[in-house]
Write an enzyme that holds these catalytic residues in place. Sequence first.
Site, PDB file in Angstrom:
ATOM      1  N   LEU A 239       0.863  -1.167   0.000  1.00  0.00           N
ATOM      2  CA  LEU A 239       0.000   0.000   0.000  1.00  0.00           C
ATOM      3  C   LEU A 239       0.905   1.224   0.000  1.00  0.00           C
ATOM      4  CD1 LEU A 239      -2.783  -0.894   2.624  1.00  0.00           C
ATOM      5  CD2 LEU A 239      -2.909  -1.037   0.134  1.00  0.00           C
ATOM      6  N   ASP A 240       0.567   2.224  -0.814  1.00  0.00           N
ATOM      7  CA  ASP A 240       1.380   3.430  -0.866  1.00  0.00           C
ATOM      8  C   ASP A 240       1.516   4.054   0.521  1.00  0.00           C
ATOM      9  OD1 ASP A 240       1.446   3.022  -3.566  1.00  0.00           O
ATOM     10  OD2 ASP A 240      -0.133   4.479  -4.009  1.00  0.00           O
ATOM     11  N   LYS A 241       2.524   4.868   0.684  1.00  0.00           N
ATOM     12  CA  LYS A 241       2.776   5.501   1.979  1.00  0.00           C
ATOM     13  C   LYS A 241       1.565   6.280   2.474  1.00  0.00           C
ATOM     14  CE  LYS A 241       5.904   8.771   4.277  1.00  0.00           C
ATOM     15  NZ  LYS A 241       7.081   9.657   4.113  1.00  0.00           N
TER      16      LYS A 241
END
Length: 274
Positions: free
Chosen positions: A106-108
Amino acid sequence: MGKAVRLDRFLADSGAGTRTEVKKLIQKGMVQVNGEKAKKPELKIDPETDVVEFDGERLGARAEFVYYLLHKPAGYVSATEDTREKTVLDLVPKDGRRNLFPVGRLDKDTEGLLLITDDGQLAHRLLSPKKHVDKTYFAVTEGKVVPEDIEKIWLGVDIGDEEPTLPGKLEILRTWEENVDCKNVEGESGAVMANSNAAGHKSDLEGSIWCSEILLTIHEGRFHQVKRMMEAVGKKVIYLKRISMGPLTLPENLAKGQARELTEEELAALNDGR
């Protein structure tokens, strides 16, 4: 004496099949415990002292894996280590004997459900494009999501890769008009939206924009896929949260930054997907 476990779980953990499959094997009389045919999948056994045989071959318990369901908050990277950023492994119990890793990324700035484990085979099954495992995201967009976008997403969109995306399922939850950027908006997830740049998504009224809340279900895991899919239909994702992956759903009572072990029912559902 070791820890007592259900016979069907022991068989599944030993690689004899899924929980559903091993129940059928027990019913067919193909499993013996201490020399006698087992009759019930819920029979409790001690892996250290009981002798379990399947089709004439003795089984040993596979080394138990661990499975954590994490409610990932924004600000953490989905990596096992990083010299500059906080990682999702900082949020799960420490165990030096385990080589834990996140299943997918999952992206930051993306929140939501993330599975942390040391079970490589399970991770491969969940991430393999051939398995078509559903991943559902709640998102808020700048730009009005319209019914035409549903069809485009279903047909697959060009996000700049060699191949268009696989068909995705888009659901519009609600749409509204803001006089300012889409900020301080309480989405259905209860999350507060951050300030964002509305350029390119103005309505007919100067200084106002359209915003939408959506659910998007995909079956792949390409880089920034949800954001790029919505960009392909002219919308900008300003908030993103994964709410489910395969049979796993983010529990409402699991706060951001918290993790818990999978329940027996959740693990059985994952194993049934083999």
